[in-house]
Design a protein around this motif. Structure first.
Motif, PDB file in Angstrom:
ATOM      1  N   ALA A   7       5.999   6.863  -9.406  1.00  0.00           N
ATOM      2  CA  ALA A   7       5.822   5.909  -8.304  1.00  0.00           C
ATOM      3  C   ALA A   7       4.986   4.722  -8.747  1.00  0.00           C
ATOM      4  O   ALA A   7       5.280   3.577  -8.405  1.00  0.00           O
ATOM      5  CB  ALA A   7       5.158   6.605  -7.111  1.00  0.00           C
ATOM      6  N   ARG A   8       3.932   4.990  -9.529  1.00  0.00           N
ATOM      7  CA  ARG A   8       3.077   3.888  -9.981  1.00  0.00           C
ATOM      8  C   ARG A   8       3.837   2.978 -10.947  1.00  0.00           C
ATOM      9  O   ARG A   8       3.672   1.763 -10.916  1.00  0.00           O
ATOM     10  CB  ARG A   8       1.809   4.443 -10.625  1.00  0.00           C
ATOM     11  N   ASP A  31     -15.777 -15.193  -5.902  1.00  0.00           N
ATOM     12  CA  ASP A  31     -17.172 -15.137  -6.312  1.00  0.00           C
ATOM     13  C   ASP A  31     -17.335 -14.908  -7.816  1.00  0.00           C
ATOM     14  O   ASP A  31     -18.440 -14.774  -8.318  1.00  0.00           O
ATOM     15  CB  ASP A  31     -17.925 -14.044  -5.545  1.00  0.00           C
ATOM     16  N   GLY A  32     -16.194 -14.861  -8.554  1.00  0.00           N
ATOM     17  CA  GLY A  32     -16.247 -14.776 -10.002  1.00  0.00           C
ATOM     18  C   GLY A  32     -16.604 -13.409 -10.557  1.00  0.00           C
ATOM     19  O   GLY A  32     -16.866 -13.263 -11.744  1.00  0.00           O
ATOM     20  N   SER A  33     -16.578 -12.370  -9.753  1.00  0.00           N
ATOM     21  CA  SER A  33     -17.023 -11.057 -10.206  1.00  0.00           C
ATOM     22  C   SER A  33     -15.885 -10.128 -10.583  1.00  0.00           C
ATOM     23  O   SER A  33     -16.094  -8.944 -10.775  1.00  0.00           O
ATOM     24  CB  SER A  33     -17.853 -10.394  -9.106  1.00  0.00           C
ATOM     25  N   GLY A  34     -14.680 -10.668 -10.689  1.00  0.00           N
ATOM     26  CA  GLY A  34     -13.540  -9.805 -10.959  1.00  0.00           C
ATOM     27  C   GLY A  34     -12.961  -9.276  -9.664  1.00  0.00           C
ATOM     28  O   GLY A  34     -13.455  -9.561  -8.590  1.00  0.00           O
ATOM     29  N   PHE A  35     -11.904  -8.498  -9.760  1.00  0.00           N
ATOM     30  CA  PHE A  35     -11.298  -8.039  -8.519  1.00  0.00           C
ATOM     31  C   PHE A  35     -10.980  -6.546  -8.599  1.00  0.00           C
ATOM     32  O   PHE A  35      -9.871  -6.135  -8.803  1.00  0.00           O
ATOM     33  CB  PHE A  35     -10.042  -8.846  -8.173  1.00  0.00           C
ATOM     34  N   PRO A  36     -12.002  -5.727  -8.413  1.00  0.00           N
ATOM     35  CA  PRO A  36     -11.718  -4.296  -8.370  1.00  0.00           C
ATOM     36  C   PRO A  36     -10.733  -3.994  -7.241  1.00  0.00           C
ATOM     37  O   PRO A  36     -10.975  -4.324  -6.089  1.00  0.00           O
ATOM     38  CB  PRO A  36     -13.091  -3.668  -8.083  1.00  0.00           C
ATOM     39  N   ALA A  37      -9.582  -3.425  -7.591  1.00  0.00           N
ATOM     40  CA  ALA A  37      -8.540  -3.203  -6.586  1.00  0.00           C
ATOM     41  C   ALA A  37      -8.127  -1.748  -6.594  1.00  0.00           C
ATOM     42  O   ALA A  37      -7.568  -1.268  -7.572  1.00  0.00           O
ATOM     43  CB  ALA A  37      -7.334  -4.097  -6.872  1.00  0.00           C
ATOM     44  N   GLY A  38      -8.408  -1.054  -5.506  1.00  0.00           N
ATOM     45  CA  GLY A  38      -7.911   0.298  -5.363  1.00  0.00           C
ATOM     46  C   GLY A  38      -6.498   0.239  -4.820  1.00  0.00           C
ATOM     47  O   GLY A  38      -6.192  -0.566  -3.946  1.00  0.00           O
ATOM     48  N   THR A  39      -5.629   1.074  -5.340  1.00  0.00           N
ATOM     49  CA  THR A  39      -4.230   1.046  -4.933  1.00  0.00           C
ATOM     50  C   THR A  39      -3.746   2.450  -4.628  1.00  0.00           C
ATOM     51  O   THR A  39      -3.994   3.382  -5.385  1.00  0.00           O
ATOM     52  CB  THR A  39      -3.341   0.452  -6.037  1.00  0.00           C
ATOM     53  N   ARG A  40      -3.062   2.583  -3.504  1.00  0.00           N
ATOM     54  CA  ARG A  40      -2.377   3.836  -3.181  1.00  0.00           C
ATOM     55  C   ARG A  40      -0.909   3.515  -3.008  1.00  0.00           C
ATOM     56  O   ARG A  40      -0.537   2.619  -2.244  1.00  0.00           O
ATOM     57  CB  ARG A  40      -2.949   4.455  -1.909  1.00  0.00           C
ATOM     58  N   GLY A  45      11.548   5.628  -1.968  1.00  0.00           N
ATOM     59  CA  GLY A  45      12.914   5.645  -2.468  1.00  0.00           C
ATOM     60  C   GLY A  45      13.516   4.260  -2.523  1.00  0.00           C
ATOM     61  O   GLY A  45      13.515   3.613  -3.567  1.00  0.00           O
ATOM     62  N   VAL A  46      14.049   3.767  -1.402  1.00  0.00           N
ATOM     63  CA  VAL A  46      14.658   2.444  -1.360  1.00  0.00           C
ATOM     64  C   VAL A  46      13.630   1.348  -1.136  1.00  0.00           C
ATOM     65  O   VAL A  46      13.977   0.169  -1.087  1.00  0.00           O
ATOM     66  CB  VAL A  46      15.740   2.364  -0.261  1.00  0.00           C
ATOM     67  N   ALA A  47      12.383   1.706  -0.997  1.00  0.00           N
ATOM     68  CA  ALA A  47      11.302   0.744  -0.822  1.00  0.00           C
ATOM     69  C   ALA A  47      10.029   1.339  -1.396  1.00  0.00           C
ATOM     70  O   ALA A  47       9.953   2.544  -1.654  1.00  0.00           O
ATOM     71  CB  ALA A  47      11.109   0.404   0.661  1.00  0.00           C
ATOM     72  N   VAL A  48       9.043   0.486  -1.612  1.00  0.00           N
ATOM     73  CA  VAL A  48       7.732   0.945  -2.081  1.00  0.00           C
ATOM     74  C   VAL A  48       6.668   0.357  -1.169  1.00  0.00           C
ATOM     75  O   VAL A  48       6.682  -0.839  -0.866  1.00  0.00           O
ATOM     76  CB  VAL A  48       7.461   0.513  -3.537  1.00  0.00           C
ATOM     77  N   LEU A  49       5.768   1.201  -0.713  1.00  0.00           N
ATOM     78  CA  LEU A  49       4.626   0.760   0.077  1.00  0.00           C
ATOM     79  C   LEU A  49       3.372   0.927  -0.766  1.00  0.00           C
ATOM     80  O   LEU A  49       3.158   1.986  -1.372  1.00  0.00           O
ATOM     81  CB  LEU A  49       4.499   1.608   1.355  1.00  0.00           C
ATOM     82  N   LEU A 122     -11.350  -6.196   1.522  1.00  0.00           N
ATOM     83  CA  LEU A 122     -10.061  -6.579   2.074  1.00  0.00           C
ATOM     84  C   LEU A 122      -9.086  -5.441   1.835  1.00  0.00           C
ATOM     85  O   LEU A 122      -9.164  -4.743   0.819  1.00  0.00           O
ATOM     86  CB  LEU A 122      -9.525  -7.844   1.400  1.00  0.00           C
ATOM     87  N   GLU A 123      -8.154  -5.280   2.757  1.00  0.00           N
ATOM     88  CA  GLU A 123      -7.152  -4.233   2.597  1.00  0.00           C
ATOM     89  C   GLU A 123      -5.815  -4.730   3.126  1.00  0.00           C
ATOM     90  O   GLU A 123      -5.735  -5.269   4.229  1.00  0.00           O
ATOM     91  CB  GLU A 123      -7.575  -2.954   3.327  1.00  0.00           C
ATOM     92  N   LEU A 124      -4.784  -4.561   2.309  1.00  0.00           N
ATOM     93  CA  LEU A 124      -3.445  -4.993   2.687  1.00  0.00           C
ATOM     94  C   LEU A 124      -2.467  -3.843   2.538  1.00  0.00           C
ATOM     95  O   LEU A 124      -2.571  -3.042   1.605  1.00  0.00           O
ATOM     96  CB  LEU A 124      -2.954  -6.136   1.781  1.00  0.00           C
ATOM     97  N   ALA A 125      -1.514  -3.770   3.457  1.00  0.00           N
ATOM     98  CA  ALA A 125      -0.346  -2.916   3.275  1.00  0.00           C
ATOM     99  C   ALA A 125       0.793  -3.820   2.823  1.00  0.00           C
ATOM    100  O   ALA A 125       1.095  -4.822   3.479  1.00  0.00           O
ATOM    101  CB  ALA A 125       0.021  -2.208   4.576  1.00  0.00           C
ATOM    102  N   LEU A 126       1.397  -3.490   1.689  1.00  0.00           N
ATOM    103  CA  LEU A 126       2.443  -4.314   1.090  1.00  0.00           C
ATOM    104  C   LEU A 126       3.706  -3.490   0.948  1.00  0.00           C
ATOM    105  O   LEU A 126       3.691  -2.421   0.334  1.00  0.00           O
ATOM    106  CB  LEU A 126       1.995  -4.808  -0.291  1.00  0.00           C
ATOM    107  N   VAL A 127       4.788  -3.973   1.517  1.00  0.00           N
ATOM    108  CA  VAL A 127       6.076  -3.296   1.413  1.00  0.00           C
ATOM    109  C   VAL A 127       7.010  -4.168   0.587  1.00  0.00           C
ATOM    110  O   VAL A 127       7.155  -5.363   0.851  1.00  0.00           O
ATOM    111  CB  VAL A 127       6.694  -3.045   2.802  1.00  0.00           C
TER     112      VAL A 127
END
Length: 323
Positions: A7-8, A31-40, A45-49, A122-127
């Motif tokens: 999946a990843r 703020d120039g500190s990088g962008f630590p991004a947690g991802t789940r 199947g026909v899409a990825v969330l 910040l948190e986003l759901a991306l489909v």
């Protein structure tokens, strides 16, 4: 290879873009500190969330650089915390909590993710959905992309809530559940886009003509697998003339023959995208939904979706393959 790793690796083009410095003139957080991004990742199947967590970030695509496949992906953004300021094809839009935004990655020029002032989270759901999976031609979807989708009490509200429910980390789904819900998600996106694109006068919702039209459409849905389903048989089943039946559909900007064909094509599209049916021959799926001749089905499918049934199945299999 474990399912989570697959999946990843099959994560959205958004992930590829946001982690590929060659595509950006500026690649740093505000703020120039990088962008630590947690991802789940939720493989549907026909899409990825993906549910992504960021600190504030500003990204800008380098002029002229577009990843292969960007134009073939429709992405929906649902902010859960924070605000998205996107520049798409030179047009700016702001999307915050409660909103829904649709675009394709090919024309996304710049994006700023900003906190809501309470903290920097910040948190986003991306489909991400491949365009060939949606039963809408690319040019038909074009007017909807790069815009915030009006969220109301109709289909768009259902779509947003469905994405939010799928984003809940407490939700536990097995692979078969995810596959089925992926197809439900595609149908909701299709219904939402079709509703937004619909235009022209229609009979008043509660009028007898409208009630009859809805009853006829439901009848057709139940009998799509009948190869003898025709305007004449539908008219006879409802004790009306064929000419009156045609007028009912014309009032809604359609023809009955085209609507029957499109409904059958949508059912075959769903079955071809279903990983559980990959061993079923294409001609059997076509016959199941009322197409008597394989050649007629293949030509109609290609004319509607721009690819052959075999090409479509191959494309979606790359998204929906299982370990």
């Amino acid at each position: 290879m474990h399912g989570e790793e697959i999946a990843r690796r099959r994560a959205t083009a958004w992930s590829d873009w946001i982690t590929n410095a060659d595509l950006c003139r500026e690649f740093a957080t505000v703020d120039g500190s990088g962008f630590p991004a947690g991802t789940r990742v939720v493989d549907l199947g026909v899409a990825v969330l993906e549910v992504k967590r960021f600190r504030p970030i500003h990204l800008q695509r380098e002029a002229g650089l577009v990843q292969t496949g960007d134009a073939d992906i429709v992405q929906l953004i649902v902010p859960r915390r924070g605000t998205v300021n996107a520049t798409w094809a030179g047009r700016q839009d702001t999307v915050s909590v409660g909103d829904l935004y649709a675009h394709d990655l090919a024309q996304l020029d710049e994006i700023r993710l900003e906190s809501d002032g309470q903290d920097d989270a910040l948190e986003l759901a991306l489909v991400a959905i491949p365009k060939p999976v949606l039963p809408l031609a690319g040019e038909a979807m074009a007017p909807l992309l790069g815009h915030g989708v009006p969220v109301d009490g109709g289909v768009s509200g259902l779509l947003k809530r469905f994405i939010e429910d799928l984003s809940d980390e407490r939700l536990s789904l097995n692979p078969a559940d995810r596959q089925r819900l992926g197809m439900v998600l595609v149908d909701l996106v299709t219904a939402c886009f079709s509703s937004l694109l619909q235009s022209g006068p229609a009979p008043r919702p509660g009028s007898p003509r409208r009630v009859l039209a809805l009853r006829i459409r439901a009848y057709i849905q139940r009998h799509l697998n009948d190869p003898e389903l025709t305007p004449r048989s539908v008219a006879a089943a409802h004790h009306i003339s064929v000419s009156y039946l045609h007028r009912l559909f014309q009032e809604e900007g359609d023809t009955i023959a085209a609507w029957i064909r499109d409904q059958r094509l949508q059912r075959t599209r769903r079955d071809l995208a279903d990983a559980a049916l990959t061993d079923v021959p294409i001609h059997e799926i076509a016959t199941r939904w009322g197409f008597g001749r394989a050649g007629d089905f293949s030509r109609a499918f290609r004319a509607t979706y721009g690819v052959s049934p075999r090409e479509f199945r191959s494309h979606t299999t790359r998204w929906a393959s299982r370990p």
